[in-house]
Design a protein around this motif. Structure first.
Motif, PDB file in Angstrom:
ATOM      1  N   VAL A 232       2.402  17.587   3.528  1.00 56.13           N
ATOM      2  CA  VAL A 232       3.398  16.695   4.122  1.00 56.13           C
ATOM      3  C   VAL A 232       4.776  16.942   3.511  1.00 56.13           C
ATOM      4  N   LEU A 233       4.832  17.057   2.194  1.00 55.59           N
ATOM      5  CA  LEU A 233       6.109  17.291   1.517  1.00 55.59           C
ATOM      6  C   LEU A 233       6.652  18.680   1.827  1.00 55.59           C
TER       7      LEU A 233
ATOM      8  N   ASP B 282      -0.132   8.807   3.296  1.00 53.99           N
ATOM      9  CA  ASP B 282      -0.547  10.209   3.225  1.00 53.99           C
ATOM     10  C   ASP B 282      -1.561  10.454   2.110  1.00 53.99           C
TER      11      ASP B 282
ATOM     12  N   ALA C   6       7.282  11.424   2.710  1.00 53.47           N
ATOM     13  CA  ALA C   6       5.910  11.088   2.328  1.00 53.47           C
ATOM     14  C   ALA C   6       5.761   9.607   1.999  1.00 53.47           C
TER      15      ALA C   6
ATOM     16  N   ARG D 200       1.818   8.355  10.632  1.00 51.73           N
ATOM     17  CA  ARG D 200       1.987   9.354   9.601  1.00 51.73           C
ATOM     18  C   ARG D 200       1.791  10.749  10.211  1.00 51.73           C
TER      19      ARG D 200
ATOM     20  N   GLY E 219      10.187  10.704  -0.471  1.00 50.40           N
ATOM     21  CA  GLY E 219       9.157   9.786  -0.018  1.00 50.40           C
ATOM     22  C   GLY E 219       9.182   8.504  -0.821  1.00 50.40           C
TER      23      GLY E 219
ATOM     24  N   LEU F 194      -0.976  15.603   0.775  1.00 51.62           N
ATOM     25  CA  LEU F 194       0.308  15.187   0.224  1.00 51.62           C
ATOM     26  C   LEU F 194       1.233  16.384   0.039  1.00 51.62           C
TER      27      LEU F 194
END
Length: 309
Positions: free
Chosen positions: A10-11, A45, A17, A305, A281, A7
């Motif tokens: 991804v951010l 995610d 997200a 994703r 997200g 997580l």
């Protein structure tokens, strides 16, 4: 990297997200957890594991999160302040990290009167802001609250909190979030958004306070299943505002088609949220409807994703 969690990666990579909730069973059925988790695999995610939501006794969030780690699915362990004092909370955080859990969402918790344990006593030794601060101290300073002794080992955590833009007094909501960001929240997951215009106003206040420079905002969404569910939420769920237009669309849905309309509305709201500056997200709360999460994410054009190293 503060935790190395998927997580966080991804951010940090700038992707939009997607997280979703998994409610543990009111029992010890591990297969129940596995079946729910498989519905979410690859669609999100990370998976939020609720902590005795609505104050009903369920399998512990830490245990379910550990099961997800074993399955190769990233958990976000929720922890509420209602049931534990600071000794138990800090102990559970250390145990969670040892089990491979890297995301922690700190919450106040639903009032114990809502649940199935009428005689339960509340704890609230710490509030959610203080819990965020305690987790940050454990991670960044390697120390417990009130202690100057170093902890053994690291505490890699991506620390989150919750926010409700629609709770009164409205003007206090952005300030409350700013306190959580200052305390050390890396991300925030919000109450479900139906009134996008009102949410956009809140986001402006959040940006003006500089909050989005300190933590990432994941907007909450709930797919409506029927006109009855819509009415129930309007009449009984505090801090949820559903515009009349959405209420009418759900009420006018052909017989047996309410869920289809609700899913379409959810995907539309996600697209509108993506256009708001500072929204990083979404957090999908598909209550006992995990089988629809992939459809929502796909309809919102958020699949596949991202894969981040």
């Amino acid at each position: 990297m503060k935790s190395g969690s998927n997580l966080e990666k991804v951010l940090e990579a700038g992707h939009f997200a997607v997280t979703a909730e998994l409610g543990p069973p009111a029992g010890s059925d591990v297969e129940y957890v596995r079946k729910k988790a498989e519905l979410l695999r690859g669609a999100v995610d990370a998976v939020n594991v609720t902590d005795n939501q609505t104050a009903v006794v369920r399998m512990s969030s830490a245990a379910v999160s550990a099961l997800l780690v074993q399955m190769g699915i990233e958990p976000v362990m929720q922890m509420v302040c209602r049931d534990r004092n600071r000794i138990a909370m800090q102990s559970d955080i250390l145990g969670a990290v040892a089990l491979g859990i890297r995301n922690l969402t700190c919450l106040t918790g639903d009032h114990q009167g809502f649940g199935n344990q009428a005689g339960a006593k509340k704890v609230y030794d710490l509030d959610s802001v203080q819990l965020v601060s305690a987790a940050r101290r454990m991670r960044d300073e390697h120390r417990l609250l009130g202690s100057e002794e170093d902890l053994l080992g690291q505490v890699p955590l991506f620390i989150g909190a919750a926010a409700n833009p629609f709770a009164k007094p409205y003007e206090f909501r952005a300030l409350r979030l700013a306190k959580k960001a200052e305390a050390g929240a890396d991300y925030v997951q919000t109450q479900c958004v139906f009134d996008v215009a009102m949410f956009a106003e809140w986001m402006k206040a959040v940006r003006d306070l500089g909050v989005t420079k300190k933590c990432r905002i994941l907007a909450g969404v709930i797919p409506l299943k029927s006109a009855g569910m819509t009415r129930y939420m309007v009449e009984n769920v505090p801090g949820v505002i559903i515009p009349e237009e959405i209420q009418k669309r759900m009420a006018d849905a052909p017989k047996g088609k309410g869920s289809e309309v609700g899913l379409a509305i959810c995907a539309e709201i996600i697209q509108q949220l993506r256009a708001i500056e500072g929204v990083s997200g979404i957090h999908i709360m598909a209550i006992e409807w995990e089988q629809k999460v992939r459809q929502i994410v796909e309809t919102a054009r958020l699949l596949p994703r991202p894969q981040v190293a």
